[in-house]
Scaffold this active site. Structure first.
Site, PDB file in Angstrom:
ATOM      1  N   GLY A  78       0.891  -1.140  -0.031  1.00  0.00           N
ATOM      2  CA  GLY A  78       0.130  -0.268  -0.041  1.00  0.00           C
ATOM      3  C   GLY A  78       0.970   1.241  -0.117  1.00  0.00           C
ATOM      4  O   GLY A  78       2.039   1.211   0.075  1.00  0.00           O
ATOM      5  N   HIS A 121      13.349  12.495   0.649  1.00  0.00           N
ATOM      6  CA  HIS A 121      14.004  13.224  -0.396  1.00  0.00           C
ATOM      7  C   HIS A 121      13.251  13.276  -1.540  1.00  0.00           C
ATOM      8  O   HIS A 121      13.720  14.012  -2.635  1.00  0.00           O
ATOM      9  CB  HIS A 121      15.592  12.910  -0.712  1.00  0.00           C
ATOM     10  CG  HIS A 121      15.910  11.652  -1.404  1.00  0.00           C
ATOM     11  ND1 HIS A 121      17.000  11.582  -1.976  1.00  0.00           N
ATOM     12  CD2 HIS A 121      15.218  10.630  -1.713  1.00  0.00           C
ATOM     13  CE1 HIS A 121      16.925  10.335  -2.679  1.00  0.00           C
ATOM     14  NE2 HIS A 121      15.778   9.751  -2.505  1.00  0.00           N
ATOM     15  N   PHE A 137       2.230   4.894   1.545  1.00  0.00           N
ATOM     16  CA  PHE A 137       2.586   5.446   2.915  1.00  0.00           C
ATOM     17  C   PHE A 137       2.089   7.091   2.988  1.00  0.00           C
ATOM     18  O   PHE A 137       1.869   7.433   4.016  1.00  0.00           O
ATOM     19  CB  PHE A 137       3.991   5.683   3.097  1.00  0.00           C
ATOM     20  CG  PHE A 137       4.931   6.339   2.111  1.00  0.00           C
ATOM     21  CD1 PHE A 137       4.513   7.291   1.164  1.00  0.00           C
ATOM     22  CD2 PHE A 137       6.017   5.593   1.459  1.00  0.00           C
ATOM     23  CE1 PHE A 137       4.954   7.913   0.080  1.00  0.00           C
ATOM     24  CE2 PHE A 137       6.855   6.246   0.461  1.00  0.00           C
ATOM     25  CZ  PHE A 137       6.422   7.059  -0.196  1.00  0.00           C
TER      26      PHE A 137
END
Length: 339
Positions: free
Chosen positions: A228, A248, A230
């Site tokens: 899935g 980043h 985040f």
């Protein structure tokens, strides 16, 4: 002779991969398996050209140019051999072959040529050139996505071990790796620590690569997968949460959204480890700067942040920076606790 993976040789390899003229030449040579053909000793350019399916004169000129910038060596007129830098581009574990093929891909080279647009506008040159985001392209082209994940695994294999060795894992039962790709960092954590378990949080399409890598590293039986995004609630529990080169890739607002999802699932005693190459003002670092330009190319505002910029991300998401740990690699571990 220095070790092939010594810091000086890796820096030289990165220099070649960020060079306007040399990267396409290097990638053509790697695709022709020239470093592998030279594994057993020097060969004449004419023989190499036949084996690699390349033009003899152009390849000779290309190898001489690469030699001038630190890769290969010309041991006698028209006869070439590997050196510690070109050895990094052989097809072997821990090498940089996949990274070179990704860095030399047409989409990256075209986007790099348009970086001036990014400097003027702040927008990702990749989106300007191709009209889609990098992640949309990776979802649309699974072969490129597989190469991207292999490149990351190659680039970080030694560094992931150095990161794992830099942290004290006493008292940790489970590590949750958020956006951990094929699981290279998780494997490095678990290999030497047989009493630990891991949870890999990744997009479902990446999990087959993780299945292979973690099985090859002998730790798959102690890893759970959570497929899935985040950006959605993360239904996991562990004493340590790691994010290696995740933030980043994203602008500030998205970073805060990712951190908020982690914070929602974490307990007060858990710890978050943000693992990144840090920008240090007034201390120029070529490798960090090149990576920062790649972030500008692909993602616009996303960047290699300073410690103060991480503090600014942590505050609104109810994290507090506790310490910054150096590692034997170019990465630092920015540790934070929930507040």
């Amino acid at each position: 002779m220095p070790e092939p993976s010594s810091p000086d040789n890796v820096r030289a390899a990165y220099g070649l991969l960020s060079h306007l003229y040399l990267t396409p030449v290097l990638v053509a040579v790697i695709r022709g398996s020239v470093p592998d053909h030279l594994d057993e000793g020097p060969l004449a350019a004419s023989d190499l050209a036949k084996r690699a399916g390349l033009d003899e004169l152009s390849m000779t000129r290309g190898l001489r140019a690469l030699t001038a910038f630190g890769a290969f060596q010309e041991v006698s007129p028209g006869v070439f051999a590997n050196n510690p830098v070109s050895d990094l581009f052989r097809n072997r574990p821990g090498a940089l072959r996949n990274a070179a093929l990704f860095w030399g891909s047409e989409h990256l080279l075209q986007s790099a040529a348009a970086l001036g647009h990014s400097v003027m506008t702040g927008e990702a040159s990749f989106v300007h050139v191709f009209g889609e985001t990098f992640w949309d392209r990776m979802r649309r082209l699974p072969e490129e996505n597989e190469l991207f994940n292999r490149a990351l695994a190659d680039l970080r294999s030694d560094e992931h071990q150095q990161i794992a060795d830099a942290y004290d894992w006493n008292g940790v039962k489970t590590a949750v790796d958020v956006g951990g790709g094929a699981g290279s960092l998780l494997a490095a954590i678990l290999e030497k620590r047989r009493d630990k378990r891991g949870i890999l949080v990744e997009q479902p399409e990446v999990l087959p690569d993780a299945e292979r890598l973690l099985s090859e590293r002998g730790v798959r039986d102690r890893c759970d997968f959570l497929g899935g995004s985040f950006f959605n609630p993360i239904l996991a529990a562990g004493e340590i949460w790691t994010m290696c080169q995740v933030l980043h890739d994203w602008p500030d607002a998205d970073c805060r959204a990712i951190l908020q999802r982690c914070r929602e699932a974490m307990r007060g005693t858990d710890r978050l480890l943000v693992i990144e190459m840090l920008t240090v003002p007034c201390e120029p670092n070529p490798r960090v700067s090149i990576l920062d330009m790649m972030m500008l190319l692909y993602f616009g505002e996303a960047r290699q942040r300073t410690v103060d910029e991480y503090k600014e991300l942590f505050g609104p998401t109810r994290f507090e920076l506790t310490r910054v740990l150096p590692t034997a690699s170019a990465f630092s571990i920015v540790e934070a606790r929930p507040v």
